[in-house]
Write a protein that holds these residues in place. Sequence first.
Motif, PDB file in Angstrom:
ATOM      1  N   ASN A 272      -1.882  95.129  14.950  1.00  0.00           N
ATOM      2  CA  ASN A 272      -1.170  95.533  16.165  1.00  0.00           C
ATOM      3  C   ASN A 272      -0.113  96.600  15.878  1.00  0.00           C
ATOM      4  OD1 ASN A 272       0.247  93.646  14.664  1.00  0.00           O
ATOM      5  ND2 ASN A 272       1.334  92.807  16.440  1.00  0.00           N
ATOM      6  N   ALA A 273      -0.475  97.582  15.048  1.00  0.00           N
ATOM      7  CA  ALA A 273       0.428  98.689  14.723  1.00  0.00           C
ATOM      8  C   ALA A 273       0.058  99.911  15.565  1.00  0.00           C
ATOM      9  CB  ALA A 273       0.358  99.032  13.244  1.00  0.00           C
ATOM     10  N   PHE A 274       1.069 100.616  16.047  1.00  0.00           N
ATOM     11  CA  PHE A 274       0.864 101.776  16.911  1.00  0.00           C
ATOM     12  C   PHE A 274       1.800 102.911  16.496  1.00  0.00           C
ATOM     13  CE2 PHE A 274      -0.165  97.948  19.198  1.00  0.00           C
ATOM     14  CZ  PHE A 274      -1.364  98.237  19.842  1.00  0.00           C
ATOM     15  N   ASP A 275       1.312 104.120  16.629  1.00  0.00           N
ATOM     16  CA  ASP A 275       2.097 105.315  16.334  1.00  0.00           C
ATOM     17  C   ASP A 275       2.883 105.756  17.561  1.00  0.00           C
ATOM     18  OD1 ASP A 275       2.817 108.015  15.334  1.00  0.00           O
ATOM     19  OD2 ASP A 275       1.263 108.661  16.742  1.00  0.00           O
ATOM     20  N   VAL A 276       4.137 106.152  17.358  1.00  0.00           N
ATOM     21  CA  VAL A 276       4.938 106.749  18.425  1.00  0.00           C
ATOM     22  C   VAL A 276       4.641 108.252  18.432  1.00  0.00           C
ATOM     23  CG1 VAL A 276       7.237 107.171  19.340  1.00  0.00           C
ATOM     24  CG2 VAL A 276       6.714 104.991  18.232  1.00  0.00           C
ATOM     25  N   GLU A 277       3.931 108.686  19.428  1.00  0.00           N
ATOM     26  CA  GLU A 277       3.375 110.037  19.465  1.00  0.00           C
ATOM     27  C   GLU A 277       4.474 111.109  19.511  1.00  0.00           C
ATOM     28  OE1 GLU A 277      -0.338 112.219  21.793  1.00  0.00           O
ATOM     29  OE2 GLU A 277       0.525 110.340  22.547  1.00  0.00           O
ATOM     30  N   GLY A 278       4.359 112.072  18.598  1.00  0.00           N
ATOM     31  CA  GLY A 278       5.316 113.177  18.567  1.00  0.00           C
ATOM     32  C   GLY A 278       6.587 112.884  17.799  1.00  0.00           C
ATOM     33  N   GLY A 279       6.806 111.620  17.447  1.00  0.00           N
ATOM     34  CA  GLY A 279       7.948 111.252  16.631  1.00  0.00           C
ATOM     35  C   GLY A 279       9.296 111.497  17.291  1.00  0.00           C
ATOM     36  N   LEU A 280      10.314 111.575  16.458  1.00  0.00           N
ATOM     37  CA  LEU A 280      11.677 111.702  16.951  1.00  0.00           C
ATOM     38  C   LEU A 280      11.969 113.081  17.532  1.00  0.00           C
ATOM     39  CD1 LEU A 280      13.422 109.692  14.128  1.00  0.00           C
ATOM     40  CD2 LEU A 280      13.177 109.003  16.519  1.00  0.00           C
ATOM     41  N   GLN A 281      11.172 114.085  17.150  1.00  0.00           N
ATOM     42  CA  GLN A 281      11.317 115.379  17.809  1.00  0.00           C
ATOM     43  C   GLN A 281      10.949 115.266  19.280  1.00  0.00           C
ATOM     44  OE1 GLN A 281       9.442 118.726  15.922  1.00  0.00           O
ATOM     45  NE2 GLN A 281      10.976 118.830  14.303  1.00  0.00           N
ATOM     46  N   SER A 282       9.853 114.569  19.554  1.00  0.00           N
ATOM     47  CA  SER A 282       9.451 114.364  20.939  1.00  0.00           C
ATOM     48  C   SER A 282      10.464 113.496  21.681  1.00  0.00           C
ATOM     49  CB  SER A 282       8.061 113.714  20.991  1.00  0.00           C
ATOM     50  OG  SER A 282       7.663 113.479  22.317  1.00  0.00           O
ATOM     51  N   TRP A 283      11.014 112.495  20.985  1.00  0.00           N
ATOM     52  CA  TRP A 283      12.045 111.640  21.600  1.00  0.00           C
ATOM     53  C   TRP A 283      13.228 112.488  22.069  1.00  0.00           C
ATOM     54  CZ3 TRP A 283      12.571 106.495  22.877  1.00  0.00           C
ATOM     55  CH2 TRP A 283      13.871 106.033  23.129  1.00  0.00           C
ATOM     56  N   SER A 284      13.673 113.409  21.208  1.00  0.00           N
ATOM     57  CA  SER A 284      14.794 114.273  21.562  1.00  0.00           C
ATOM     58  C   SER A 284      14.452 115.193  22.729  1.00  0.00           C
ATOM     59  CB  SER A 284      15.214 115.108  20.349  1.00  0.00           C
ATOM     60  OG  SER A 284      16.253 115.991  20.667  1.00  0.00           O
ATOM     61  N   GLN A 285      13.216 115.647  22.773  1.00  0.00           N
ATOM     62  CA  GLN A 285      12.812 116.611  23.791  1.00  0.00           C
ATOM     63  C   GLN A 285      12.479 115.967  25.138  1.00  0.00           C
ATOM     64  OE1 GLN A 285       9.583 118.277  21.566  1.00  0.00           O
ATOM     65  NE2 GLN A 285      10.878 119.718  20.444  1.00  0.00           N
ATOM     66  N   THR A 286      12.060 114.693  25.111  1.00  0.00           N
ATOM     67  CA  THR A 286      11.580 114.086  26.354  1.00  0.00           C
ATOM     68  C   THR A 286      12.405 112.901  26.846  1.00  0.00           C
ATOM     69  OG1 THR A 286      10.063 112.605  25.158  1.00  0.00           O
ATOM     70  CG2 THR A 286       9.211 114.776  25.809  1.00  0.00           C
ATOM     71  N   VAL A 287      13.178 112.273  25.956  1.00  0.00           N
ATOM     72  CA  VAL A 287      13.904 111.054  26.343  1.00  0.00           C
ATOM     73  C   VAL A 287      15.409 111.245  26.201  1.00  0.00           C
ATOM     74  CG1 VAL A 287      14.262 108.607  25.861  1.00  0.00           C
ATOM     75  CG2 VAL A 287      11.953 109.583  25.733  1.00  0.00           C
ATOM     76  N   ASP A 288      15.856 111.599  25.012  1.00  0.00           N
ATOM     77  CA  ASP A 288      17.297 111.632  24.732  1.00  0.00           C
ATOM     78  C   ASP A 288      17.673 112.947  24.062  1.00  0.00           C
ATOM     79  OD1 ASP A 288      19.927 111.225  24.091  1.00  0.00           O
ATOM     80  OD2 ASP A 288      19.566 109.634  22.632  1.00  0.00           O
ATOM     81  N   PRO A 289      18.121 113.946  24.816  1.00  0.00           N
ATOM     82  CA  PRO A 289      18.454 115.257  24.225  1.00  0.00           C
ATOM     83  C   PRO A 289      19.651 115.223  23.291  1.00  0.00           C
ATOM     84  CG  PRO A 289      19.114 115.173  26.531  1.00  0.00           C
ATOM     85  CD  PRO A 289      18.304 113.937  26.272  1.00  0.00           C
ATOM     86  N   THR A 290      20.380 114.096  23.255  1.00  0.00           N
ATOM     87  CA  THR A 290      21.503 114.004  22.310  1.00  0.00           C
ATOM     88  C   THR A 290      21.040 113.664  20.894  1.00  0.00           C
ATOM     89  OG1 THR A 290      21.958 111.622  22.645  1.00  0.00           O
ATOM     90  CG2 THR A 290      22.963 113.185  24.189  1.00  0.00           C
ATOM     91  N   PHE A 291      19.781 113.222  20.771  1.00  0.00           N
ATOM     92  CA  PHE A 291      19.270 112.919  19.436  1.00  0.00           C
ATOM     93  C   PHE A 291      19.043 114.242  18.696  1.00  0.00           C
ATOM     94  CE2 PHE A 291      16.468 111.682  16.041  1.00  0.00           C
ATOM     95  CZ  PHE A 291      16.843 110.379  15.741  1.00  0.00           C
ATOM     96  N   PRO A 292      19.557 114.389  17.472  1.00  0.00           N
ATOM     97  CA  PRO A 292      19.517 115.699  16.800  1.00  0.00           C
ATOM     98  C   PRO A 292      18.115 116.104  16.386  1.00  0.00           C
ATOM     99  CG  PRO A 292      20.395 114.010  15.321  1.00  0.00           C
ATOM    100  CD  PRO A 292      20.292 113.375  16.677  1.00  0.00           C
ATOM    101  N   LEU A 293      17.790 117.361  16.651  1.00  0.00           N
ATOM    102  CA  LEU A 293      16.580 117.987  16.119  1.00  0.00           C
ATOM    103  C   LEU A 293      16.909 118.587  14.754  1.00  0.00           C
ATOM    104  CD1 LEU A 293      15.199 119.875  19.247  1.00  0.00           C
ATOM    105  CD2 LEU A 293      14.077 117.984  18.055  1.00  0.00           C
ATOM    106  N   TYR A 294      16.014 118.442  13.804  1.00  0.00           N
ATOM    107  CA  TYR A 294      16.278 119.008  12.472  1.00  0.00           C
ATOM    108  C   TYR A 294      14.980 119.382  11.811  1.00  0.00           C
ATOM    109  CZ  TYR A 294      14.956 114.398  10.660  1.00  0.00           C
ATOM    110  OH  TYR A 294      14.271 113.242  10.354  1.00  0.00           O
TER     111      TYR A 294
END
Length: 414
Positions: free
Chosen positions: A392-414
């Motif tokens: 029951n393992a699943f990948d979070v698509e796009g990773g933390l870059q996608s998280w910053s771009q689509t969910v939380d823009p305060t999360f740092p891109l690097y």
Amino acid sequence: MEGAWRGGGLDKEEVERYARQLVLPSFGVANQRKLKESSVLVVGAGGLGSPVCLYLAAAGVGRIGVVDHDHVEKSNLHRQVLHAEDQVGTHKAVSASISMHRLNSTTTVETHVDGFRPKAALKLVEGYDVVVDASDNPATRYCVNDACVIANRPLVSGAAIGTDGQLSVYNHGEGGPCYRCVWPDPPASGSCQRCSDHGVLGVLPGIIGTLQALETIKVITGIGECTSGKLLMFDGLCTGFRTLKLRGRQASCAACGPEATITRDTIAAYDYEAKCGGPMHDRGEGACLKVLGKDRRVSCSRLSERMEEAVGRGGDRDFVLMDVRPRPEFDFAHLPGSVSLPMEDLEEAASGGEGAGLGAYVDNGKDVLVVCRRGNDSQVAVRRLEEAGVANAFDVEGGLQSWSQTVDPTFPLY
């Protein structure tokens, strides 16, 4: 009498600008004129390309072409000194042109904004006298080399990663090897490190790029002894240089050998990304792996929903959020409630089979949502978890870059 003077082909402005080079007994006006009449193609306007472009423009190279595909990002600025804060979002080749013209308005700068591609490689290279490879990936390095061999152009090649760097001049001088003569086979997929993934101390590419500019000037003017047939290696932590002698041209070389298979007729169709196991730039089609089917992946928005649902249940999560990035990356930024299990530690924990060693991280009654920086390592991690018996393992698509771009823009891109 006013105006009654001679400058060896240089005007008053040029004599005054380049005076400190002109007075060198080993340099002089003839070599300054060679720089003025020369042209250089710089492939890559990043950490290595920055000092190359600046010092070649400052030295008086008459025409410089800059090839890049990407735009300036904030994470570039600690090492890519061509660019400034107000140029974030600007195409790197354009930003480079602005900086070079600010330094020396007499240098002609040509921008090539589509990156270095096999179909256009030969035409690009043939338009210049010397080529500088300031790229950061094997596919581009091999393509640049092959085009230089076919066009008979010297190649000044450099690389920098972490706290180490190296430099050589290829396809130059009698018996001077090309890049493929020394490195006939591309590295295995995933084994070649890039600054964007593995980090680099900002000053390191500055050191190697400055040396590339020096070697380029030596190739153009003929002064001194360039690093053809040699590999210069630099260890930044001990500030140590060492030079290795390279083998000469190889008859078996696919690019410069008598029975070469990469030729003027074949280079445009050669699939460098497939052969080298990686993209020619971060925005390439191969930049995102496709290891898993859609049924084994969840979007960042869905992860956000599940996190909010857990808050509604008093914080009780029905999933484990596993972060497989290296520990230093986890330390400077991670999602709340995530568990750090870097890839190498995951592999060790899973190596016992059937999930042995994973008990501290995996609850069989909960989904395991795996996240990384860009959604590549997380896919590999999900596949490894499946092999270890975690169904029951699943990948979070796009990773933390996608998280910053689509969910939380305060999360740092690097």
